[in-house]
Design an enzyme around this catalytic site. Structure first.
Site, mmCIF file in Angstrom:
data_model
loop_
_atom_site.group_PDB
_atom_site.id
_atom_site.type_symbol
_atom_site.label_atom_id
_atom_site.label_comp_id
_atom_site.label_asym_id
_atom_site.label_seq_id
_atom_site.Cartn_x
_atom_site.Cartn_y
_atom_site.Cartn_z
ATOM 1 N N SER A 1 0.857 -1.194 0.000
ATOM 2 C CA SER A 1 0.000 0.000 0.000
ATOM 3 C C SER A 1 0.887 1.237 0.000
ATOM 4 C CB SER A 1 -0.855 0.065 1.261
ATOM 5 O OG SER A 1 -1.379 -1.173 1.597
ATOM 6 N N ALA B 1 -0.579 1.825 -12.888
ATOM 7 C CA ALA B 1 -1.641 2.806 -13.087
ATOM 8 C C ALA B 1 -2.902 2.047 -13.468
ATOM 9 C CB ALA B 1 -1.254 3.788 -14.187
ATOM 10 N N LYS C 1 8.140 6.366 -3.704
ATOM 11 C CA LYS C 1 6.771 6.194 -4.177
ATOM 12 C C LYS C 1 6.024 7.535 -4.137
ATOM 13 C CE LYS C 1 2.584 4.635 -4.795
ATOM 14 N NZ LYS C 1 1.951 3.709 -5.658
ATOM 15 N N LEU C 2 6.142 8.235 -3.007
ATOM 16 C CA LEU C 2 5.451 9.525 -2.896
ATOM 17 C C LEU C 2 6.007 10.515 -3.916
ATOM 18 C CD1 LEU C 2 5.198 10.142 0.976
ATOM 19 C CD2 LEU C 2 3.685 8.868 -0.516
ATOM 20 N N CYS D 1 -4.288 7.943 -5.702
ATOM 21 C CA CYS D 1 -2.890 8.139 -5.285
ATOM 22 C C CYS D 1 -2.384 9.577 -5.305
ATOM 23 C CB CYS D 1 -1.971 7.306 -6.171
ATOM 24 S SG CYS D 1 -1.962 5.576 -5.701
ATOM 25 N N LYS E 1 -10.457 8.203 -14.885
ATOM 26 C CA LYS E 1 -9.840 8.126 -16.210
ATOM 27 C C LYS E 1 -10.473 6.951 -16.938
ATOM 28 C CE LYS E 1 -5.789 5.296 -15.361
ATOM 29 N NZ LYS E 1 -4.350 5.246 -15.305
HETATM 30 C C1 UDX Z 1 -0.890 6.775 -10.627
HETATM 31 C C2 UDX Z 1 0.548 6.530 -11.082
HETATM 32 O O1 UDX Z 1 0.646 6.741 -12.496
HETATM 33 C C3 UDX Z 1 0.986 5.118 -10.715
HETATM 34 O O2 UDX Z 1 2.349 4.923 -11.050
HETATM 35 C C4 UDX Z 1 0.782 4.913 -9.230
HETATM 36 O O3 UDX Z 1 1.114 3.598 -8.842
HETATM 37 C C5 UDX Z 1 -0.658 5.210 -8.822
HETATM 38 O O4 UDX Z 1 -1.010 6.531 -9.246
HETATM 39 P P1 UDX Z 1 -3.305 6.168 -11.563
HETATM 40 O O5 UDX Z 1 -3.802 7.080 -10.496
HETATM 41 O O6 UDX Z 1 -3.923 4.824 -11.680
HETATM 42 O O7 UDX Z 1 -1.734 5.907 -11.355
HETATM 43 O O8 UDX Z 1 -3.477 6.848 -12.982
HETATM 44 P P2 UDX Z 1 -2.639 7.885 -13.887
HETATM 45 O O9 UDX Z 1 -2.596 7.343 -15.263
HETATM 46 O O10 UDX Z 1 -1.349 8.229 -13.289
HETATM 47 O O11 UDX Z 1 -3.597 9.156 -13.929
HETATM 48 C C6 UDX Z 1 -3.884 9.924 -12.782
HETATM 49 C C7 UDX Z 1 -4.792 11.069 -13.140
HETATM 50 O O12 UDX Z 1 -4.094 12.058 -13.899
HETATM 51 C C8 UDX Z 1 -6.017 10.678 -13.972
HETATM 52 O O13 UDX Z 1 -7.151 11.377 -13.518
HETATM 53 C C9 UDX Z 1 -5.638 11.106 -15.372
HETATM 54 O O14 UDX Z 1 -6.752 11.361 -16.172
HETATM 55 C C10 UDX Z 1 -4.830 12.351 -15.076
HETATM 56 N N1 UDX Z 1 -3.867 12.687 -16.146
HETATM 57 C C11 UDX Z 1 -2.814 11.859 -16.416
HETATM 58 C C12 UDX Z 1 -4.025 13.864 -16.865
HETATM 59 O O15 UDX Z 1 -4.964 14.625 -16.634
HETATM 60 N N2 UDX Z 1 -3.113 14.167 -17.839
HETATM 61 C C13 UDX Z 1 -2.050 13.365 -18.129
HETATM 62 O O16 UDX Z 1 -1.261 13.721 -19.024
HETATM 63 C C14 UDX Z 1 -1.906 12.167 -17.396
#
Ligand code: UDX
Ligand code: ADP
Length: 465
Positions: free
Chosen positions: A133, A166, A222-223, A278, A341
């Site tokens: 976690s 992700a 990680k953070l 996250c 997303k």
């Molecule tokens: C993230 C990290 O990428 C991952 O490595 C970690 O383990 C958990 O947190 P996640 O939250 O699943 O993963 O999705 P991610 O693809 O990173 O997107 C996060 C948010 O940013 C989404 O709402 C996405 O739509 C937004 N985003 C991402 C944007 O608005 N623009 C971008 O260019 C990329």
């Protein structure tokens, strides 16, 4: 170094489920048991119909189909799972605290502590405990203290093995991880534990991608990784506001800067704001830690990433109100998308929730369509904010499974999630359904401006004037 034959994972959620499925697939000689206190969730993981798995991830159900019942098991018997395993992953949720010291910033470690106490109670033999976690730095120390002081002389090695997957691409991220990070003590037994976990990952990843560090570096990395990623989104979103005031186009700016190899092209898609379990939580953790060490400037620096994200969500909602002639009261606005997303049914911290909340305050009539999110989740998300009576949320907001029919007599459509299917809709038909002028607010930069304008829409896209 000991080869592991039995793994238990506590927490059958977005992290535990996919991670353990991939370990089971790639390590057929290891028996993997995922346990959770939530019996309903476990029943869903065990459902014969793989479309009923509790989480949606492309490629997941195929892996579960191949491994479940062979070397992958889901069970609500937490104690048995712990007792049998040589290596225990902790993958429980650690939401931001909603009470007491650190409220709104620090992670709530209640579930982690419960797991540690449970392991200490049940374990009869030495175990490796892996924190998966996302946790604030120095949690391993807390875990160690509980385990060493409440166990029955059993020896525990604590490792930090943060998850970088992700959602929506979890399976691919696990199968082709850029890197795996393993933090542990620099003692001989700590090294042996790190090597045992490396051995698990070496079943499918090249050795050079498996990085070993001390525990604190691993926890902090990680953070920091999430803070840097979120910072890129907030940076480009700040520029999107400027683009809307000038004649610049945010996609062209992102492309132009992304060609600089020092900057890179990824994570520069301007949007209605980042969500997910996250980014916000990890930055808040970073801010909290910095403050707790008296590093005010560091805390404020990272806090700004969240302030910008909140601004982006608010700005999107305010633009809808002002464009619809300064009132949305009683006006039907259709939301396309609720998940944070595409390709996930997860809605935690989704921008859609906050945009909806702002519009409901203005008494808009919202109809939500999302291909993967349930009605129950949507109402739970809104009720959790506590802005208004749950009854009123149900009066003002409806959930539909019919995206095209929903646009009948709508004043506006707002795109909140970048689901691919929205691109292939019959937008001419949608236009015909709607009241005129027909407005579309594209919070994901999904649709083509000229094509939409030529149909007749008043089309607003984040980051373009
Ligand atoms: C993230 C990290 O990428 C991952 O490595 C970690 O383990 C958990 O947190 P996640 O939250 O699943 O993963 O999705 P991610 O693809 O990173 O997107 C996060 C948010 O940013 C989404 O709402 C996405 O739509 C937004 N985003 C991402 C944007 O608005 N623009 C971008 O260019 C990329
Ligand atoms: P994540 O995204 O971190 O995987 P989820 O909320 O999807 O978060 O999953 C976490 C899971 O952990 C939930 O299914 C929850 O029931 C489970 N859980 C929380 N605390 C405990 C505990 N003490 N023992 C067993 N399972 C737990």
């Amino acid at each position: 170094m000991k080869k592991i034959s039995k793994i238990c994972c506590i927490g059958a959620g977005y992290v535990g489920g996919p991670t353990m499925s991939v370990i089971a697939l790639k390590c057929p000689e290891i028996q993997v048991t995922v346990v959770d206190l939530n019996e309903k969730r476990i029943a869903q993981w065990n459902d014969d119909n793989l479309d009923n798995l509790p989480i949606y991830e492309p490629g997941l159900k195929e892996i579960v189909a191949e491994t479940r019942g062979k070397n992958l098991f889901f069970s609500s018997d937490v104690d048995k799972g712990i007792d049998e395993a040589e290596m225990i992953f902790i993958s429980v949720n650690t939401p931001t605290k909603t009470y007491g010291k650190g409220k709104g910033q620090a992670a709530d470690l209640k579930n982690i502590e419960l797991c540690a106490r449970n392991i200490a109670k049940v374990a009869k033999e030495d175990k490796i405990v892996v924190e998966k976690s996302t946790l604030p730095v120095r949690t391993a120390e807390t875990l160690k203290s509980i385990l060493d002081n409440t166990g029955k002389g059993v020896k525990f090695e604590i490792l930090s093995n943060p998850e970088f997957l992700a959602e929506g691409t979890a399976i691919d991220d696990l199968l082709n991880a850029d890197r795996v990070l393993i933090g542990g003590d620099e003692t001989p037994s700590g090294q042996a534990a790190k090597d045992s976990l490396s051995w698990v990952y070496e079943h499918w990843l090249p050795k050079e991608r498996i990085l070993q560090t001390n525990v604190w570096s691993s926890e902090l990395s990680k953070l920091v990784a999430n803070a840097f990623l979120a910072q890129r989104v907030s940076s480009i979103n700040s520029i999107s506001a400027l683009c809307e005031k000038t004649d610049a186009n945010v996609a062209e700016v992102a492309r132009a800067i992304g060609f600089d190899s020092r900057i890179g092209s990824k994570f520069l898609n301007s949007s209605v704001g980042f969500g997910g379990s996250c980014f916000q939580k990890d930055i808040l953790n970073l801010v909290y830690i910095a403050k707790s060490f008296g590093l005010q400037e560091v805390a404020e620096y990272w806090e700004q990433v969240i302030i910008m994200n909140d601004y982006q969500k608010r700005r999107f909602a305010e633009n809808i109100v002002s464009t619809l002639y300064n009132t949305v009261s009683g006006k039907k606005i259709v939301f396309y998308g609720w998940a944070f997303k595409k390709d996930t049914n997860d809605t935690r911290e989704s921008a859609a929730i906050y945009v909806a909340d702002a519009l409901l305050e203005e008494k808009a009539q919202i109809v939500v369509y999302d291909p993967k999110v349930s009605e129950e989740t949507i109402y739970a998300d809104l009720d959790y904010l506590g802005t208004r009576d749950p009854k009123e949320n149900r009066e003002l907001l409806q959930v539909t499974k019919a995206p095209i029919e929903a646009t009948k007599d709508a004043h506006a459509i707002a795109i909140l999630t970048e689901w691919d299917e929205f691109k292939t809709y019959d937008w001419k038909k949608i236009y015909a359904n709607m009241l005129k002028p027909a407005f579309v607010f594209d919070g994901r930069r999904l649709l083509d401006k000229d094509a939409m304008a030529s149909i007749g829409f008043k089309f607003y896209k984040i980051g373009e004037s």
